[in-house]
Design a protein around this motif. Structure first.
Motif, mmCIF file in Angstrom:
data_model
loop_
_atom_site.group_PDB
_atom_site.id
_atom_site.type_symbol
_atom_site.label_atom_id
_atom_site.label_comp_id
_atom_site.label_asym_id
_atom_site.label_seq_id
_atom_site.Cartn_x
_atom_site.Cartn_y
_atom_site.Cartn_z
ATOM 1 N N PRO A 138 -27.926 52.966 31.694
ATOM 2 C CA PRO A 138 -27.752 51.678 32.384
ATOM 3 C C PRO A 138 -26.405 51.547 33.074
ATOM 4 O O PRO A 138 -26.312 50.944 34.144
ATOM 5 N N PHE A 139 -25.347 52.128 32.480
ATOM 6 C CA PHE A 139 -24.042 52.064 33.132
ATOM 7 C C PHE A 139 -24.020 52.926 34.386
ATOM 8 O O PHE A 139 -23.521 52.507 35.434
ATOM 9 N N ARG A 140 -24.581 54.132 34.309
ATOM 10 C CA ARG A 140 -24.598 55.009 35.487
ATOM 11 C C ARG A 140 -25.380 54.383 36.634
ATOM 12 O O ARG A 140 -25.053 54.582 37.805
ATOM 13 N N ARG A 141 -26.420 53.620 36.301
ATOM 14 C CA ARG A 141 -27.233 53.017 37.362
ATOM 15 C C ARG A 141 -26.457 51.999 38.193
ATOM 16 O O ARG A 141 -26.858 51.662 39.312
ATOM 17 N N LEU A 142 -25.340 51.518 37.661
ATOM 18 C CA LEU A 142 -24.534 50.552 38.412
ATOM 19 C C LEU A 142 -23.991 51.139 39.713
ATOM 20 O O LEU A 142 -23.646 50.400 40.628
ATOM 21 N N GLN A 143 -23.928 52.475 39.807
ATOM 22 C CA GLN A 143 -23.405 53.083 41.036
ATOM 23 C C GLN A 143 -24.332 52.830 42.220
ATOM 24 O O GLN A 143 -23.928 52.960 43.375
ATOM 25 N N ASN A 144 -25.577 52.458 41.939
ATOM 26 C CA ASN A 144 -26.528 52.204 43.009
ATOM 27 C C ASN A 144 -26.976 50.754 43.028
ATOM 28 O O ASN A 144 -28.122 50.446 43.359
ATOM 29 N N LEU A 169 -16.618 46.863 31.018
ATOM 30 C CA LEU A 169 -17.577 47.850 31.510
ATOM 31 C C LEU A 169 -18.989 47.304 31.471
ATOM 32 O O LEU A 169 -19.819 47.605 32.328
ATOM 33 N N ALA A 170 -19.276 46.489 30.447
ATOM 34 C CA ALA A 170 -20.648 46.012 30.217
ATOM 35 C C ALA A 170 -20.961 44.696 30.906
ATOM 36 O O ALA A 170 -22.121 44.273 30.924
ATOM 37 N N HIS A 171 -19.971 44.030 31.507
ATOM 38 C CA HIS A 171 -20.177 42.638 31.917
ATOM 39 C C HIS A 171 -21.237 42.475 32.999
ATOM 40 O O HIS A 171 -21.870 41.433 33.100
ATOM 41 N N LEU A 178 -27.824 45.352 25.512
ATOM 42 C CA LEU A 178 -26.970 45.917 24.472
ATOM 43 C C LEU A 178 -27.564 45.778 23.076
ATOM 44 O O LEU A 178 -27.244 46.579 22.188
ATOM 45 N N THR A 179 -28.414 44.777 22.855
ATOM 46 C CA THR A 179 -28.819 44.451 21.484
ATOM 47 C C THR A 179 -30.305 44.605 21.196
ATOM 48 O O THR A 179 -30.690 44.731 20.037
ATOM 49 N N HIS A 180 -31.149 44.584 22.221
ATOM 50 C CA HIS A 180 -32.594 44.570 21.993
ATOM 51 C C HIS A 180 -33.094 45.961 21.588
ATOM 52 O O HIS A 180 -32.627 46.977 22.105
ATOM 53 N N GLN A 181 -34.060 45.987 20.673
ATOM 54 C CA GLN A 181 -34.659 47.254 20.276
ATOM 55 C C GLN A 181 -35.871 47.536 21.156
ATOM 56 O O GLN A 181 -36.998 47.179 20.833
ATOM 57 N N PHE A 182 -35.606 48.182 22.295
ATOM 58 C CA PHE A 182 -36.706 48.601 23.157
ATOM 59 C C PHE A 182 -37.476 49.724 22.465
ATOM 60 O O PHE A 182 -36.972 50.369 21.538
ATOM 61 N N LYS A 183 -38.693 49.970 22.903
ATOM 62 C CA LYS A 183 -39.518 51.016 22.289
ATOM 63 C C LYS A 183 -38.816 52.376 22.396
ATOM 64 O O LYS A 183 -38.331 52.742 23.454
ATOM 65 N N ALA A 236 -19.853 40.351 21.429
ATOM 66 C CA ALA A 236 -19.543 38.922 21.615
ATOM 67 C C ALA A 236 -18.623 38.693 22.799
ATOM 68 O O ALA A 236 -18.662 37.624 23.432
ATOM 69 N N SER A 237 -17.820 39.696 23.146
ATOM 70 C CA SER A 237 -16.833 39.525 24.216
ATOM 71 C C SER A 237 -17.444 39.524 25.605
ATOM 72 O O SER A 237 -16.751 39.227 26.584
ATOM 73 N N ILE A 238 -18.736 39.859 25.739
ATOM 74 C CA ILE A 238 -19.370 39.791 27.064
ATOM 75 C C ILE A 238 -20.107 38.478 27.274
ATOM 76 O O ILE A 238 -20.565 38.192 28.381
ATOM 77 N N VAL A 239 -20.248 37.662 26.220
ATOM 78 C CA VAL A 239 -21.109 36.469 26.316
ATOM 79 C C VAL A 239 -20.283 35.301 26.870
ATOM 80 O O VAL A 239 -19.631 34.564 26.130
#
Length: 445
Positions: free
Chosen positions: A40-46, A108-110, A162-167, A182-185
């Protein structure tokens, strides 16, 4: 709120598990590394920041923006830590001294949850349910879920990522530390308390997770029983927000200059406006001494001076209002509480951005195209999960990654899977899918 309780290196999903470590990294540095190497972080480049993705002139995308915000966030956190430890010696040699790393990782996550095409993509998801064919779904879902999807928000979506348990993923999502998450909320309340601005911090599917984090770290609950859930921000959110505010405003101005939307003289005047007359002369003299004759290099130097000044002012604002921040009574952001000279200069940059940058033709063209692409994808995919027995629906559903619960029995889960799938796309991939499902292009093998 108490600093020692607010800084927790407990990991979501591994609260009762001891994990053997093979290096000397702190838990917060592990968060940073885990995030920066993630898909997900790498996808931010596009993904678009403001201007169209780079052509002949390189401008910021979501990835470069996030890296720069993280750099400023690290400085803010380190400087605040140093000054607070001087004032509160009992915090020395505790986890508190690592807040620079926490803020850098949260920065980085914001933007991690932002859909393709930025705010235009957010609006397309929201308005599909409020103005498009999605309106008919209101009677079929719960009021809380309806609030979530009609206020769809990149910030809440980042918390979900960041928190959800995807399949296929482990419990706890990214398994990050409590304080980093908590620091991104930025808006720590449920969508039913979003108000006119439509901002909120977590979907109902992740509300229990946020409550658990909040209670563990002693975040102040601001809502009474029976009211929509609301908490005071984790104090480090203010540093993440300040780093973002500094970078997007100043870097957007630099990009606008590169694209010749704003002249050299106007850009210079706006940037020099953050300083008194004496400092302005020193900056101009330094440019002359360093023989910076290239206009872009002159703006780069001025920009670095502005960011340094704003970082220092935001640290001062945090220290001045630390007690209010810990009491949950601090209002607005740090940038609104800096010294008048810098605050007025920042306001002038904001006004120019609204009038000249965000309404420029390249930006509007991306927003218009992006809105159409996103609206069409929402239309087609929601129709597919509403009628999964149809042939075309099965073809569309077959494109969706196995991590999304697109085949669930529950309608709300299927709808959320559509939003997860589409919001996770890059701009380029969203355009590619749009063209293929509309028969505009064929795959080339």
């Amino acid at each position: 709120m108490e600093w020692k309780q607010l800084i927790s290196n407990k990991r979501l999903g591994q609260e009762h598990r001891h994990t053997e470590r093979h290096d000397d990294r702190t838990e917060f540095k592990r968060d940073y590394d885990r995030l920066i190497f993630s898909a997900p972080f790498r996808r931010l480049q596009n993904k678009t920041q403001v201007f169209p993705l780079p052509g002949s002139v390189f401008v910021h995308n979501r990835l470069t923006h996030s890296l720069e915000v993280s750099s400023v966030g690290m400085s803010l956190g380190n400087d605040v830590a140093q000054r607070i430890v001087q004032k509160r010696p009992e915090l020395k040699d505790t986890l508190f001294e690592q807040i620079g790393q926490i803020v850098a990782t949260a920065c980085l996550a914001h933007d991690l949850g932002n859909p393709p095409f930025g705010h235009s993509g957010e609006k397309a998801i929201q308005t599909f349910f409020t103005e498009g064919n999605g309106r008919q779904l209101k009677a079929l879902v719960s009021p809380a879920f309806w609030d979530d999807i009609t206020h769809f928000e990149g910030n809440a979506n980042a918390f979900r990522l960041l928190t959800h348990q995807f399949k296929g993923r482990r419990p706890g999502g990214f398994v990050m530390t409590y304080s980093t998450i908590a620091s991104i909320v930025k808006y720590p309340y449920a969508s039913s308390a979003a108000g006119k601005k439509g901002k909120f911090g977590f979907f109902q599917t992740e509300q229990d997770i946020y409550q658990r984090l909040a209670e563990e770290m002693g975040l102040l609950r601001l809502s009474a029983d029976g009211e929509p859930l609301r908490y005071a921000r984790h104090p480090l959110v203010y540093l993440v927000e300040a780093a973002d505010d500094i970078c997007y405003e100043i870097m957007d101005l630099e990009d606008a200059h590169k694209l010749k939307i704003v002249s050299l003289n106007e850009t210079s005047q706006l940037m020099l406006g953050f300083f008194d007359d004496e400092t302005q002369q020193r900056i101009l003299q330094r440019i002359q001494d360093e023989q910076l004759t290239d206009p872009n290099e002159q703006i780069v130097y001025m920009r670095s001076c502005v960011i340094g000044k704003l970082e220092n002012e935001c640290v001062n604002a945090f220290m001045e209002h630390e007690e209010e921040i810990l009491n949950g009574t601090f209002t607005k952001g740090l940038i609104d509480h800096i010294a008048p000279l810098q605050r007025d200069a920042y306001r002038r940059c904001s006004e120019l951005s609204v009038d000249r940058i965000y309404k420029s033709r390249p930006v509007l063209d991306v927003e218009l195209s992006g809105y159409k692409i996103m609206a069409t994808l929402m239309e087609q995919m929601v129709e597919a999960v509403m009628h999964p027995e149809r042939y075309y629906s099965q073809q569309l559903i077959g494109r969706v990654s196995s991590q999304y619960d697109i085949d669930a029995q529950d309608l709300e889960t299927r709808l959320m899977a559509v939003i997860d799938y589409i919001s996770g796309m890059t701009d380029v991939y969203a355009l590619d899918v749009y063209q293929k499902i509309n028969g505009i292009s064929l795959p080339i093998i």
